[in-house]
Design a protein around this motif. Structure first.
Motif, PDB file in Angstrom:
ATOM      1  N   ASN A 174       0.834  -1.203   0.000  1.00 56.46           N
ATOM      2  CA  ASN A 174       0.000   0.000   0.000  1.00 56.46           C
ATOM      3  C   ASN A 174       0.867   1.249   0.000  1.00 56.46           C
ATOM      4  OD1 ASN A 174      -2.582  -0.892  -0.188  1.00 56.46           O
ATOM      5  ND2 ASN A 174      -2.966  -0.904   2.010  1.00 56.46           N
ATOM      6  N   GLU A 175       0.347   2.291  -0.608  1.00 54.62           N
ATOM      7  CA  GLU A 175       0.964   3.621  -0.639  1.00 54.62           C
ATOM      8  C   GLU A 175       2.277   3.671  -1.427  1.00 54.62           C
ATOM      9  OE1 GLU A 175       1.305   4.829   3.450  1.00 54.62           O
ATOM     10  OE2 GLU A 175      -0.806   5.357   3.553  1.00 54.62           O
ATOM     11  N   ILE A 176       2.451   2.774  -2.384  1.00 53.84           N
ATOM     12  CA  ILE A 176       3.648   2.792  -3.233  1.00 53.84           C
ATOM     13  C   ILE A 176       3.291   3.481  -4.551  1.00 53.84           C
ATOM     14  CG2 ILE A 176       5.367   1.403  -4.449  1.00 53.84           C
ATOM     15  CD1 ILE A 176       5.644   1.417  -1.377  1.00 53.84           C
ATOM     16  N   ILE A 177       4.166   4.386  -4.983  1.00 57.16           N
ATOM     17  CA  ILE A 177       3.951   5.126  -6.227  1.00 57.16           C
ATOM     18  C   ILE A 177       4.387   4.247  -7.394  1.00 57.16           C
ATOM     19  CG2 ILE A 177       4.660   7.163  -7.553  1.00 57.16           C
ATOM     20  CD1 ILE A 177       4.916   8.580  -4.779  1.00 57.16           C
ATOM     21  N   LEU A 178       3.469   4.029  -8.332  1.00 58.05           N
ATOM     22  CA  LEU A 178       3.730   3.162  -9.476  1.00 58.05           C
ATOM     23  C   LEU A 178       4.371   3.911 -10.641  1.00 58.05           C
ATOM     24  CD1 LEU A 178       0.321   1.270  -9.402  1.00 58.05           C
ATOM     25  CD2 LEU A 178       2.507   0.528  -8.413  1.00 58.05           C
ATOM     26  N   ASP A 179       3.947   5.166 -10.860  1.00 57.18           N
ATOM     27  CA  ASP A 179       4.489   5.949 -11.972  1.00 57.18           C
ATOM     28  C   ASP A 179       4.444   7.430 -11.613  1.00 57.18           C
ATOM     29  OD1 ASP A 179       5.607   6.486 -14.420  1.00 57.18           O
ATOM     30  OD2 ASP A 179       3.797   6.091 -15.583  1.00 57.18           O
ATOM     31  N   VAL A 180       5.334   8.199 -12.233  1.00 62.12           N
ATOM     32  CA  VAL A 180       5.409   9.642 -11.998  1.00 62.12           C
ATOM     33  C   VAL A 180       5.091  10.350 -13.310  1.00 62.12           C
ATOM     34  CG1 VAL A 180       6.884  11.552 -11.281  1.00 62.12           C
ATOM     35  CG2 VAL A 180       7.180   9.298 -10.231  1.00 62.12           C
ATOM     36  N   LEU A 181       3.974  11.089 -13.318  1.00 61.23           N
ATOM     37  CA  LEU A 181       3.592  11.830 -14.515  1.00 61.23           C
ATOM     38  C   LEU A 181       4.397  13.122 -14.631  1.00 61.23           C
ATOM     39  CD1 LEU A 181      -0.273  11.326 -14.297  1.00 61.23           C
ATOM     40  CD2 LEU A 181       1.400   9.983 -15.598  1.00 61.23           C
ATOM     41  N   LYS A 182       4.532  13.811 -13.529  1.00 59.43           N
ATOM     42  CA  LYS A 182       5.382  15.016 -13.458  1.00 59.43           C
ATOM     43  C   LYS A 182       6.152  14.937 -12.155  1.00 59.43           C
ATOM     44  CE  LYS A 182       3.117  18.506 -16.236  1.00 59.43           C
ATOM     45  NZ  LYS A 182       2.707  19.904 -16.284  1.00 59.43           N
ATOM     46  N   VAL A 183       7.437  15.254 -12.232  1.00 59.41           N
ATOM     47  CA  VAL A 183       8.273  15.225 -11.031  1.00 59.41           C
ATOM     48  C   VAL A 183       7.908  16.386 -10.115  1.00 59.41           C
ATOM     49  CG1 VAL A 183      10.198  14.053 -12.171  1.00 59.41           C
ATOM     50  CG2 VAL A 183      10.127  16.553 -12.134  1.00 59.41           C
ATOM     51  N   GLY A 184       8.219  16.221  -8.841  1.00 57.71           N
ATOM     52  CA  GLY A 184       8.043  17.305  -7.885  1.00 57.71           C
ATOM     53  C   GLY A 184       9.226  18.254  -7.985  1.00 57.71           C
ATOM     54  N   ILE A 185       8.998  19.504  -7.667  1.00 53.63           N
ATOM     55  CA  ILE A 185      10.052  20.518  -7.750  1.00 53.63           C
ATOM     56  C   ILE A 185      10.164  21.226  -6.392  1.00 53.63           C
ATOM     57  CG2 ILE A 185      10.861  22.605  -8.914  1.00 53.63           C
ATOM     58  CD1 ILE A 185      10.610  20.331 -10.877  1.00 53.63           C
ATOM     59  N   ASN A 186      11.405  21.332  -5.924  1.00 53.79           N
ATOM     60  CA  ASN A 186      11.710  22.020  -4.674  1.00 53.79           C
ATOM     61  C   ASN A 186      12.777  23.060  -4.997  1.00 53.79           C
ATOM     62  OD1 ASN A 186      13.382  22.571  -2.305  1.00 53.79           O
ATOM     63  ND2 ASN A 186      12.173  20.996  -1.284  1.00 53.79           N
TER      64      ASN A 186
END
Length: 178
Positions: free
Chosen positions: A146-158
């Motif tokens: 549970n709560e595992i990310i399968l794919d990233v459509l857009k990366v996060g930016i910091n």
């Protein structure tokens, strides 16, 4: 007759009284001169303060301009990275030969972005975090917890410790379970 009485009084004044009166007048004039000097110094200080305030105001304007320029450069980096990221996502399915080349470009750009304080969050196969990730879609996949990310459509930016954009992800977590 009043004039005569006043003249008589003046004639009766002793030299010491006149001298004391002159000393008082001199002291008063010295005090006035000191006060004038203090006022002049305060006016000069006030002028200096106004000049410094004007300099600070000009520096603040320049700082705002530089901040706006930096923000535009950050946005430019992000647009470029997003464009190449989309090519990366597309090439995974269409052209595996190009995938390695595009991955190399992304890594090089990410190194350059880190130099200016921009950090990329690519959370694939990581645990979902509400503060860092935004669920765009969900899938049920066996073999993943549970709560595992399968794919990233857009990366996060910091940027310098501030989250500019959450990573947009596909996860096996239902939105209702968040």
């Amino acid at each position: 007759m009043d004039i005569l009485s006043e003249l008589y009084k003046i004639s009766q004044l002793s030299f010491d009284e006149e001298e004391a009166s002159i000393f008082q007048l001199n002291a008063s004039l010295r005090e006035s001169a000191e006060i004038s000097k203090m006022i002049k110094k305060n006016i000069q200080k006030t002028d200096t303060i106004y000049y410094k305030l004007d300099e600070i105001s000009n520096l603040n304007e320049k700082l705002k301009e530089h901040t706006n320029q930096i923000n535009e450069m950050v946005k430019g980096y992000i647009r470029i990275f997003d464009f190449i990221w989309e090519m990366h996502r597309f090439s995974k399915e269409q052209s595996p030969e190009i995938l390695d080349y595009i991955q190399s470009i992304l890594e090089k750009i990410e190194v350059e972005m880190k130099k200016v304080g921009i950090f990329i969050d690519n959370p694939k196969n990581q645990k979902y975090q509400t503060k860092l990730h935004e669920i765009i879609a969900t899938q049920e996949v066996t073999g993943f917890g549970n709560e595992i990310i399968l794919d990233v459509l857009k990366v996060g930016i910091n940027f310098k410790g501030e989250i500019i954009r959450k990573a947009q992800v596909i996860t096996n977590l239902n939105k209702e379970e968040i």
